[in-house]
Design a protein around this motif. Sequence first.
Motif, PDB file in Angstrom:
ATOM      1  N   GLN A 182      17.476   8.976 -13.172  1.00  0.00           N
ATOM      2  CA  GLN A 182      18.372   8.372 -12.180  1.00  0.00           C
ATOM      3  C   GLN A 182      18.183   9.026 -10.818  1.00  0.00           C
ATOM      4  O   GLN A 182      18.124   8.354  -9.790  1.00  0.00           O
ATOM      5  N   ARG A 183      18.051  10.347 -10.787  1.00  0.00           N
ATOM      6  CA  ARG A 183      17.853  11.065  -9.520  1.00  0.00           C
ATOM      7  C   ARG A 183      16.498  10.722  -8.913  1.00  0.00           C
ATOM      8  O   ARG A 183      16.381  10.549  -7.698  1.00  0.00           O
ATOM      9  N   GLU A 234      14.856   7.913  -9.280  1.00  0.00           N
ATOM     10  CA  GLU A 234      14.983   6.559  -8.732  1.00  0.00           C
ATOM     11  C   GLU A 234      15.717   6.568  -7.403  1.00  0.00           C
ATOM     12  O   GLU A 234      15.345   5.847  -6.470  1.00  0.00           O
ATOM     13  N   GLU A 235      16.775   7.384  -7.306  1.00  0.00           N
ATOM     14  CA  GLU A 235      17.535   7.477  -6.064  1.00  0.00           C
ATOM     15  C   GLU A 235      16.664   8.033  -4.931  1.00  0.00           C
ATOM     16  O   GLU A 235      16.667   7.507  -3.820  1.00  0.00           O
ATOM     17  N   ARG A 260      14.158   5.435  -3.847  1.00  0.00           N
ATOM     18  CA  ARG A 260      14.802   4.398  -3.026  1.00  0.00           C
ATOM     19  C   ARG A 260      14.992   4.900  -1.593  1.00  0.00           C
ATOM     20  O   ARG A 260      14.670   4.204  -0.632  1.00  0.00           O
TER      21      ARG A 260
END
Length: 95
Positions: A4-5, A7-8, A11
Amino acid sequence: MNAQRIEELDRINNELFDKLVPASGKAETIGGEMLRAINRLVYRYYNDGDIVIQGYGIETCMSSYLFLEDNLSELGLIKLDWKRHWEDERECCKV
């Protein structure tokens, strides 16, 4: 670092890259050029296995690394030292 980190961060990187780095030519800001250099180093490492201070990576990555070293040092943010890293790498690889 969890997925998740990652991907963040990816982005955020893509948003900044789209905003600061033109498709061709020089970026209008030093931040754009620094982001371009960072992305080049990441790309060369993860897609081609190039490492800044080793083999073909010296040819493909060193200019981006030196650009970051010069500009980050000038801004007082960080002091990179590729010569020290090179010596450390050679020392740890001695047989």
